[in-house]
Write a protein that holds these residues in place. Structure first.
Motif, PDB file in Angstrom:
ATOM      1  N   SER A 132      29.775  68.207 -83.364  1.00 35.76           N
ATOM      2  CA  SER A 132      29.726  66.768 -83.107  1.00 35.76           C
ATOM      3  C   SER A 132      28.377  66.175 -83.507  1.00 35.76           C
ATOM      4  N   GLY A 133      27.289  66.956 -83.356  1.00 33.76           N
ATOM      5  CA  GLY A 133      25.976  66.459 -83.744  1.00 33.76           C
ATOM      6  C   GLY A 133      25.864  66.214 -85.232  1.00 33.76           C
ATOM      7  N   VAL A 134      26.364  67.157 -86.027  1.00 30.01           N
ATOM      8  CA  VAL A 134      26.333  66.996 -87.486  1.00 30.01           C
ATOM      9  C   VAL A 134      27.223  65.833 -87.916  1.00 30.01           C
ATOM     10  N   ILE A 135      28.407  65.729 -87.317  1.00 28.72           N
ATOM     11  CA  ILE A 135      29.343  64.665 -87.692  1.00 28.72           C
ATOM     12  C   ILE A 135      28.781  63.289 -87.344  1.00 28.72           C
ATOM     13  N   VAL A 136      28.126  63.158 -86.187  1.00 28.28           N
ATOM     14  CA  VAL A 136      27.609  61.851 -85.804  1.00 28.28           C
ATOM     15  C   VAL A 136      26.469  61.420 -86.726  1.00 28.28           C
ATOM     16  N   ASP A 137      25.695  62.369 -87.269  1.00 35.36           N
ATOM     17  CA  ASP A 137      24.670  62.015 -88.244  1.00 35.36           C
ATOM     18  C   ASP A 137      25.302  61.545 -89.549  1.00 35.36           C
ATOM     19  N   ARG A 138      26.433  62.120 -89.896  1.00 38.08           N
ATOM     20  CA  ARG A 138      27.123  61.736 -91.129  1.00 38.08           C
ATOM     21  C   ARG A 138      27.820  60.386 -90.984  1.00 38.08           C
ATOM     22  N   THR A 139      28.522  60.189 -89.875  1.00 35.18           N
ATOM     23  CA  THR A 139      29.324  58.981 -89.690  1.00 35.18           C
ATOM     24  C   THR A 139      28.555  57.822 -89.074  1.00 35.18           C
ATOM     25  N   LYS A 140      27.436  58.132 -88.403  1.00 33.66           N
ATOM     26  CA  LYS A 140      26.651  57.129 -87.676  1.00 33.66           C
ATOM     27  C   LYS A 140      27.455  56.478 -86.554  1.00 33.66           C
ATOM     28  N   LYS A 141      28.455  57.165 -86.057  1.00 32.82           N
ATOM     29  CA  LYS A 141      29.290  56.672 -84.973  1.00 32.82           C
ATOM     30  C   LYS A 141      29.295  57.703 -83.834  1.00 32.82           C
ATOM     31  N   ALA A 142      28.777  57.313 -82.677  1.00 28.34           N
ATOM     32  CA  ALA A 142      28.718  58.235 -81.545  1.00 28.34           C
ATOM     33  C   ALA A 142      29.814  57.969 -80.514  1.00 28.34           C
ATOM     34  N   LYS A 143      30.216  56.705 -80.374  1.00 27.85           N
ATOM     35  CA  LYS A 143      31.136  56.321 -79.305  1.00 27.85           C
ATOM     36  C   LYS A 143      32.471  57.070 -79.333  1.00 27.85           C
ATOM     37  N   PRO A 144      33.134  57.214 -80.493  1.00 31.23           N
ATOM     38  CA  PRO A 144      34.429  57.903 -80.487  1.00 31.23           C
ATOM     39  C   PRO A 144      34.359  59.317 -79.930  1.00 31.23           C
ATOM     40  N   TRP A 145      33.281  60.022 -80.229  1.00 28.81           N
ATOM     41  CA  TRP A 145      33.135  61.405 -79.764  1.00 28.81           C
ATOM     42  C   TRP A 145      32.813  61.450 -78.284  1.00 28.81           C
ATOM     43  N   ILE A 146      32.080  60.455 -77.805  1.00 22.98           N
ATOM     44  CA  ILE A 146      31.783  60.381 -76.375  1.00 22.98           C
ATOM     45  C   ILE A 146      33.067  60.143 -75.582  1.00 22.98           C
ATOM     46  N   VAL A 147      33.889  59.203 -76.049  1.00 16.04           N
ATOM     47  CA  VAL A 147      35.150  58.903 -75.364  1.00 16.04           C
ATOM     48  C   VAL A 147      36.077  60.111 -75.392  1.00 16.04           C
ATOM     49  N   LEU A 148      36.221  60.744 -76.556  1.00 14.72           N
ATOM     50  CA  LEU A 148      37.094  61.914 -76.668  1.00 14.72           C
ATOM     51  C   LEU A 148      36.620  63.044 -75.772  1.00 14.72           C
ATOM     52  N   GLY A 149      35.316  63.259 -75.742  1.00 12.93           N
ATOM     53  CA  GLY A 149      34.781  64.347 -74.934  1.00 12.93           C
ATOM     54  C   GLY A 149      35.047  64.178 -73.452  1.00 12.93           C
ATOM     55  N   TYR A 150      34.810  62.980 -72.952  1.00 13.22           N
ATOM     56  CA  TYR A 150      35.061  62.741 -71.529  1.00 13.22           C
ATOM     57  C   TYR A 150      36.556  62.774 -71.208  1.00 13.22           C
ATOM     58  N   SER A 151      37.399  62.391 -72.160  1.00 19.87           N
ATOM     59  CA  SER A 151      38.841  62.414 -71.938  1.00 19.87           C
ATOM     60  C   SER A 151      39.346  63.843 -71.785  1.00 19.87           C
ATOM     61  N   GLU A 167      19.187  51.581 -88.359  1.00 18.60           N
ATOM     62  CA  GLU A 167      18.645  51.311 -89.680  1.00 18.60           C
ATOM     63  C   GLU A 167      19.331  52.217 -90.692  1.00 18.60           C
ATOM     64  N   ALA A 168      19.550  51.692 -91.863  1.00 20.66           N
ATOM     65  CA  ALA A 168      20.200  52.493 -92.908  1.00 20.66           C
ATOM     66  C   ALA A 168      19.260  53.619 -93.336  1.00 20.66           C
ATOM     67  N   VAL A 169      19.783  54.846 -93.263  1.00 19.87           N
ATOM     68  CA  VAL A 169      19.013  56.017 -93.675  1.00 19.87           C
ATOM     69  C   VAL A 169      19.735  56.665 -94.839  1.00 19.87           C
ATOM     70  N   PRO A 170      19.106  56.755 -96.038  1.00 24.69           N
ATOM     71  CA  PRO A 170      19.784  57.354 -97.184  1.00 24.69           C
ATOM     72  C   PRO A 170      20.241  58.771 -96.873  1.00 24.69           C
ATOM     73  N   GLN A 171      21.434  59.104 -97.320  1.00 19.45           N
ATOM     74  CA  GLN A 171      21.943  60.453 -97.104  1.00 19.45           C
ATOM     75  C   GLN A 171      21.189  61.418 -98.012  1.00 19.45           C
ATOM     76  N   ALA A 172      20.498  62.350 -97.414  1.00 18.19           N
ATOM     77  CA  ALA A 172      19.722  63.325 -98.179  1.00 18.19           C
ATOM     78  C   ALA A 172      20.560  64.544 -98.489  1.00 18.19           C
ATOM     79  N   SER A 173      20.206  65.220 -99.579  1.00 23.43           N
ATOM     80  CA  SER A 173      20.970  66.407 -99.969  1.00 23.43           C
ATOM     81  C   SER A 173      20.802  67.521 -98.963  1.00 23.43           C
ATOM     82  N   LYS A 174      19.716  67.482 -98.166  1.00 27.35           N
ATOM     83  CA  LYS A 174      19.480  68.540 -97.194  1.00 27.35           C
ATOM     84  C   LYS A 174      20.416  68.457 -95.999  1.00 27.35           C
ATOM     85  N   PHE A 175      21.135  67.313 -95.881  1.00 27.51           N
ATOM     86  CA  PHE A 175      22.027  67.156 -94.726  1.00 27.51           C
ATOM     87  C   PHE A 175      23.106  68.225 -94.759  1.00 27.51           C
TER      88      PHE A 175
END
Length: 398
Positions: free
Chosen positions: A66-85, A193-201
């Motif tokens: 979930s940590g890697v995905i949230v850095d990629r999608t920039k969306k935390a809320k869906p995973w928080i809701v799913l996790g608590y559910s 803030e917009a953060v360019p996607q780096a190849s190291k991600f």
């Protein structure tokens, strides 16, 4: 300090409230698990170690995902809701379990939910405040989380005093689960803030500072000392603490953590994270070694559990603030994911080894094992991890 707390963003307070309600349910059941396994399902310390080890390892793996995905999608809320559910659905099902293997499956689902929500939640908290507010932010969150851990055991003690069967107590966990999900749906994510996607991600540690990598190693060693808290409750019961008082004892720990978590974490914003962690780890080693001594009295148990509460208060928020400090911009979720993965995976061998030593040899050697691992971690943290890994955020401009 009170003005600083009140000035924290709405998202920080809402996430804290969610944790409070969720932990009220979780900690209402947590101190009852050893009793339920032993008296209803006839399972011993080995089964307890397997259940908790696998459950926490599962949580840790999904924390990285979930940590890697949230850095990629920039969306935390869906995973928080799913996790608590997932957690809310799983806990009441323990009431219909007819073997410890079913409890293992349910705990697996519960911990998967925790894994999916934890790293996105921590990343959201870190991004909601300035660098010089991270200690107090994570401290407040942990204090509210532990406030739920006070309410939960008190509810459990109330139910037990009224003669409510253990199975029925597990069913009541559905009420706070519904409240938690509704509150999670109200979360609004801060502007990023917009953060360019780096190849190291990616899934690796590439791009992470060397200090962070060393800290992961040390934190993993300390996690090997930190077996399931259920063993502490089991030890207290064997030392003569009445069954009805076990939830109250657990509530007392959470109350101490609630009261001292925020001020101690706030102090780390000014005086640094590392010294707080070192002092707390020494206290942890003393606590575990003392808990294993034969002939320990109830009074000594209560005093030692007070020390354990202070340990938790001085580390829970500070450790997360330290991870946020070291995380490169745009990779906070991944940093929290790796930290949670390493420390969580070590909980499986920690609980398994502790449970095996406890049952096959003697409780003394089990507690000495944990205390010894904590001392090793203390030495490495003090002399191996680069001192530059920790800074005073109040000296750094946001």
């Amino acid at each position: 300090m009170f003005k600083s707390i009140l000035a924290l963003p709405r998202a920080v307070w809402l996430i804290g409230l969610i944790s409070l309600v969720n932990d009220s349910a979780s900690e209402m059941l947590y101190p009852l698990m050893p009793l339920y396994l032993a008296s209803v399902l006839m399972a011993g310390p080995k089964a307890l170690g397997i259940i908790e080890g696998i459950a926490e390892a599962t949580s840790s793996i999904f924390k990285l995902v979930s940590g890697v995905i949230v850095d990629r999608t920039k969306k935390a809320k869906p995973w928080i809701v799913l996790g608590y559910s997932l957690a809310g659905i799983g806990r009441p099902l323990i009431a219909i379990a007819n073997s410890w293997l079913w409890v293992l499956a349910i705990r697996f689902t519960d911990r998967m939910g925790k894994g999916l929500r934890s790293s996105p939640r921590d990343a959201l908290l870190a991004e909601s405040v300035n660098k010089n507010q991270r200690g107090i932010t994570f401290g407040l969150h942990r204090s509210m989380d532990n406030a739920g851990a006070v309410i939960g055991p008190l509810l459990a003690a109330l139910f037990l005093s009224l003669g409510v069967p253990l199975r029925d107590i597990f069913l009541w966990a559905v009420v706070p689960a519904i409240v938690t999900i509704v509150l999670a749906l109200c979360i609004k994510e801060p502007h990023k803030e917009a953060v360019p996607q780096a190849s190291k991600f990616g899934w690796s540690l590439e791009g992470m500072p060397n200090q962070f990598k060393r800290y992961l190693v040390v934190a993993g060693i300390f996690a090997l000392a930190n077996s399931s808290d259920m063993f502490l409750l089991l030890r207290a019961r064997e030392a003569g603490v009445p069954q009805a008082d076990i939830p109250l004892l657990w509530a007392a720990i959470s109350l101490i953590t609630t009261l001292f978590g925020t001020p101690l974490s706030a102090l780390s914003d000014q005086f640094g994270r590392k010294r707080f962690i070192l002092i707390a780890w020494i206290a942890f080693a003393f606590f575990y070694i003392a808990m294993g001594l034969p002939g320990i009295s109830m009074f000594q148990i209560f005093a030692l559990f007070g020390i354990y509460g202070l340990f938790k208060a001085a580390t829970e928020g500070v450790e997360k603030a330290l991870v946020a400090d070291m995380a490169p911009k745009g990779l906070a979720g991944t940093a929290f994911g790796w930290f949670n993965l390493v420390t969580g995976l070590m909980l499986f061998p920690a609980s398994f080894i502790f449970g095996w030593i406890y049952e096959a040899i003697t409780p003394l050697y089990a507690f000495l094992f944990s205390g010894g691992c904590a001392l090793v971690a203390f030495m490495l943290m003090a002399f191996w991890v680069d001192g530059k890994m920790h800074f005073k955020p109040n000296l750094i401009k946001s």
